[in-house]
Enzyme design. Structure first.
Site, PDB file in Angstrom:
ATOM      1  N   CYS A 173       0.742  -1.667  -0.048  1.00  0.00           N
ATOM      2  CA  CYS A 173       0.135  -0.289   0.215  1.00  0.00           C
ATOM      3  C   CYS A 173       1.159   1.070   0.305  1.00  0.00           C
ATOM      4  O   CYS A 173       0.500   1.903  -0.500  1.00  0.00           O
ATOM      5  CB  CYS A 173      -0.753  -0.024   1.029  1.00  0.00           C
ATOM      6  SG  CYS A 173       0.075  -1.163   2.722  1.00  0.00           S
ATOM      7  N   HIS A 216      -1.538   7.235   5.104  1.00  0.00           N
ATOM      8  CA  HIS A 216      -0.249   6.287   5.484  1.00  0.00           C
ATOM      9  C   HIS A 216       0.435   6.005   4.712  1.00  0.00           C
ATOM     10  O   HIS A 216       1.511   6.386   3.565  1.00  0.00           O
ATOM     11  CB  HIS A 216      -1.334   4.943   4.655  1.00  0.00           C
ATOM     12  CG  HIS A 216      -0.135   3.754   5.581  1.00  0.00           C
ATOM     13  ND1 HIS A 216      -0.266   2.175   4.869  1.00  0.00           N
ATOM     14  CD2 HIS A 216       0.625   3.224   6.741  1.00  0.00           C
ATOM     15  CE1 HIS A 216       0.321   1.624   5.660  1.00  0.00           C
ATOM     16  NE2 HIS A 216       1.220   2.262   6.722  1.00  0.00           N
TER      17      HIS A 216
END
Length: 584
Positions: free
Chosen positions: A90, A146
Site C-alpha cells: 500500500c 499512510h
C-alpha cells in the site's frame, strides 16, 4: 444576490431593468443553492481507492460469488482497465498515485509505513492535491493516508488537502477506530500499545473526533456531506481512500456492519472468513453507489470523473490475510506476480467520448496524476519530472497508449525486482507463489441472478440513467464487456510449478497466469528487460532503516496517535520523558 446602482435614464425603464436584474440575481442565487452553478467548467474528480481488494472480488471480472453491482455499473458505463498495475503493497502504491513517480525515487519502495515510524514522502515532492489546487480545485481526503505523519508538515492538510477526515496509519478497527504499535522504551522489551487514530484536520487545526459507527459507512457519510456542501460551486477533488477491505485488527480481522445479515445473505459461502470478507465488499460497493447517487442529486455527476482502483492485490493468506481472491492470477499482495500488482480498476465519466469498452492497454498507478491533471485542463509540463504518462486521450477516445513499458519495483532490501515491456514481464527474487485463497470460490447462490440487470438497476446504475445526454450501456454490451474482462488460463493445475528465485520471464498476453517461464529460451528479451531495470537502478534512493520512535506513544496525546515531532521553527512544545512534542 447581485445588486446594481442606477442613477440615470427613464424612471420606468430603470425600475423595469432593476426588477429584471433582481430576478436574474435571485435565479442565480437559487442555482447556487440547489447545486446548478453552470460556472464550474472543470470536471469534478472523485478518486475511490479500495484497500487490498482482489482481482476476482468484483463482478466485472466475472465473479458470480461476490456481487458488486454499483462498481460494475461504473465499469460497464465507463472503461474497464484490464492491465492496470500498482506496487505490491500500500504505501509504495499510494506514493506513486500521489506523486506520479516510481517510489524508488523517494526511498518508499519497501514495506508499508509502520505505526510510529518517522518516515514519509519527502516534503520537497509535490503531491496530486497540491497540483490540483493550483488549477482552482477544492481538495478533500477521507479515509486512509499512510504517507507519513511524524510531524505536522507530513500530514494531509500540509500536503495539499484542504480537509482530511480519516486515519494516518495503515489500518484501524472498523468500529473502535484504534490501531496498534509496538514500542521499545528505555532499553526494555517492546510493549504493545493501542491508540485512537481518527482525525479531522482543517488546515492547521487538528481535531480528534470520537465517533462511533462502522468505518466504511462513516467515511461514506463524510464524503456525501462534502459533495453536498460543494453543491457544484467549485471544482471538487475528493479522494475516498477506504479501509475496506483491509483487515481491521488481529483480534477481529474481518469486521462487518451486520453479522446476522451477512450470514443470511451469503449463507451459500461455506468459508466463514470468505463470507465475512464478502460482507465487507458489499459495504464497499454500497458506498460507491451512495457517492454516485449524491453526485447526481447535486447535478455534479454529468461533469465528474470517477476512478475506482484497488491499491494492490488481495493478501489472501498470511498475517494480514483477508480471504480475498486474485483467481486465476498467480500471487498475492507483497509479490510481483500478477495477483499482487495487477489490480481491479475502472473509470467512469460522461466526458469520455468512447465509453462502455474494455482497455487492455498498459497503465500504471503513477499515470493517474498526469491523466487527471490533463483532464482538469492542466499542462503536463507543470508536473516536473514524473514517471507517469498522460492516459486521458487513451481513456477518452481509445487512442494508442503512450505507455509501452513500466517498472514494477526494485526492492533492494529483499532482492526483488520486475518490469514489463509490451507483453513480456520479467521478475526476479523469491516471492509468494500461491494465489492465496484456499476456500471454495465456486460456492455460488442457488438462485440464478442476472448480474448485469442488477448492476444497471443499482443506485449507481440508476443515477447514471438520469444523465440526459448520456447513453447508458445495454445489457448485451455489458455482458460482452464482462466476458471479455475475464482472464482465462489454459492449465490451472500447473500454475505453481515454476519458481522465480532466480529469474522468470512471462508472456502476459498469452500466459496471464504466469505458468511458463520463458527466460532460458529468450535471452535477448531478458537482456532488454534487465537493461530497462538497470536504467532506473541508478536513480534508486535506498530505503531508510528508521526504528519505531518511542516518542510517538499515543499515551502522550490522550490516547491518540498524533504527529509527535517538531517541525523546523516550531517553538511551542512540551517535554515529556525526554520527548519534545508539539502542543495541540
Amino acid at each position: 444576490m447581485f445588486l446594481i446602482s442606477l442613477t440615470k435614464g427613464n424612471q420606468n425603464g430603470i425600475e423595469t431593468y432593476f426588477h429584471l436584474v433582481l430576478l436574474i440575481g435571485f435565479a442565480l442565487d437559487a442555482m447556487l443553492v440547489d447545486g446548478r452553478n453552470t460556472n464550474v467548467t472543470k470536471p469534478h474528480i472523485i478518486l475511490i481507492v479500495a484497500d487490498d481488494l482482489g482481482w476476482d472480488d468484483v463482478g466485472f471480472h466475472g465473479s458470480d460469488q461476490i456481487q458488486t453491482p454499483n462498481i460494475d455499473a461504473l465499469a460497464y458505463n465507463g472503461v474497464i482497465l484490464n492491465r492496470h498495475y500498482t506496487l505490491p503493497v500500500c504505501t509504495p502504491s499510494r506514493t506513486a498515485l500521489m506523486t506520479g513517480r516510481y517510489p524508488i525515487r523517494e526511498g518508499m519502495q519497501g514495506v508499508p509505513l509502520f505505526t510510529g515510524e518517522a518516515r514519509g514522502v519527502p516534503l520537497n515532492v509535490t503531491l496530486m492535491p497540491e497540483h490540483l489546487k493550483k488549477l482552482g480545485y477544492r481538495t478533500n481526503l477521507v479515509g486512509k493516508w499512510h504517507l507519513g505523519y511524524s510531524s505536522k508538515k507530513y500530514t494531509p492538510t500540509q500536503r495539499g488537502f484542504d480537509y482530511f477526515y480519516g486515519y494516518y496509519n495503515g489500518l484501524i478497527n472498523y468500529y473502535g477506530h484504534t490501531t496498534t504499535s509496538f514500542l521499545k522504551e528505555d532499553g526494555k522489551r517492546r510493549r504493545r500499545i493501542v491508540g485512537h487514530d481518527l482525525h479531522r484536520d482543517m488546515g492547521t487545526s487538528y481535531k480528534v473526533p470520537r465517533e462511533s459507527g462502522y468505518f466504511t459507512d462513516i467515511i461514506t457519510t463524510e464524503a456525501a456531506n462534502i459533495i453536498r456542501d460543494n453543491a457544484n460551486r467549485e471544482p471538487l477533488f475528493l479522494e475516498i481512500s477506504h479501509l475496506a477491505v483491509h483487515i481491521g485488527s488481529s483480534e477481529i480481522p474481518l469486521e462487518v456492519a451486520n453479522l446476522s445479515e451477512v450470514n443470511r445473505t451469503f449463507s451459500y459461502i461455506k468459508d466463514i472468513k470468505r463470507r465475512n470478507f464478502t460482507g465487507m465488499v458489499k459495504a464497499l460497493d454500497e458506498s460507491v453507489g451512495r457517492i454516485v447517487e449524491v453526485l447526481e442529486e447535486n447535478q455534479m455527476l454529468n461533469n465528474s470523473i470517477i476512478v475506482f482502483i484497488s491499491d494492490n492485490g488481495a493478501p489472501t493468506s498470511g498475517k494480514f490475510g483477508n480471504s480475498g481472491s486474485n483467481y486465476p492470477l498467480r500471487g498475492m499482495k507483497n509479490s510481483l506476480f500478477e495477483g499482487g500488482v495487477r489490480s481491479a480498476a475502472c473509470i467512469f465519466s460522461p466526458l469520455i467520448n468512447s465509453p462502455s469498452r474494455l482497455s487492455k492497454q498498459l497503465m500504471h498507478i503513477a499515470d493517474w496524476l498526469p491523466t487527471l491533471y490533463t483532464a482538469a485542463g492542466g499542462n503536463i509540463d507543470d508536473l516536473g519530472e514524473i514517471d507517469g504518462v498522460n492516459q486521458w486521450p487513451t481513456i477518452n477516445s481509445d487512442s494508442e497508449s503512450p505507455r509501452k513499458a513500466l517498472l514494477l519495483n526494485i526492492n533492494e532490501k529483499y532482492g526483488t525486482e520486475g518490469a514489463i515491456i509490451g507483453n513480456y514481464k520479467l521478475i526476479r527474487g523469491t516471492m509468494a507463489s500461491t494465489d492465496g485463497y484456499e476456500g471454495n470460490i465456486n460456492d455460488l447462490p442457488e438462485v440464478a441472478v442476472n448480474r448485469i440487470e442488477e448492476a444497471l438497476s443499482s443506485d449507481a446504475g440508476l443515477s447514471i440513467m438520469q444523465l440526459s445526454e448520456f447513453t447508458t450501456v445495454s445489457e448485451d454490451v455489458a455482458w460482452t464487456l464482462r466476458e471479455s474482462a475475464v482472464v482465462q488460463c489454459e492449465s490451472q493445475d500447473e500454475k505453481f510449478h515454476t519458481r522465480c528465485s532466480e529469474i522468470c520471464l512471462f508472456n502476459i498476453e498469452n500466459d496471464p497466469c504466469e505458468i511458463e517461464n520463458l527466460a532460458v529460451g529468450h535471452p535477448k528479451i531478458v537482456s532488454e528487460l534487465e537493461a530497462f531495470i538497470d536504467e532506473y537502478r541508478v536513480d534508486l534512493v535506498k530505503q531508510s532503516d528508521l526504528k519505531l520512535d518511542r516518542c510517538s506513544n499515543p499515551e502522550y496525546f490522550n490516547g491518540t496517535f498524533m504527529p509527535w515531532k517538531l517541525d523546523p521553527g516550531e517553538k511551542s512544545h512540551i517535554s515529556i520523558d525526554g520527548c519534545r512534542h508539539p502542543v495541540y
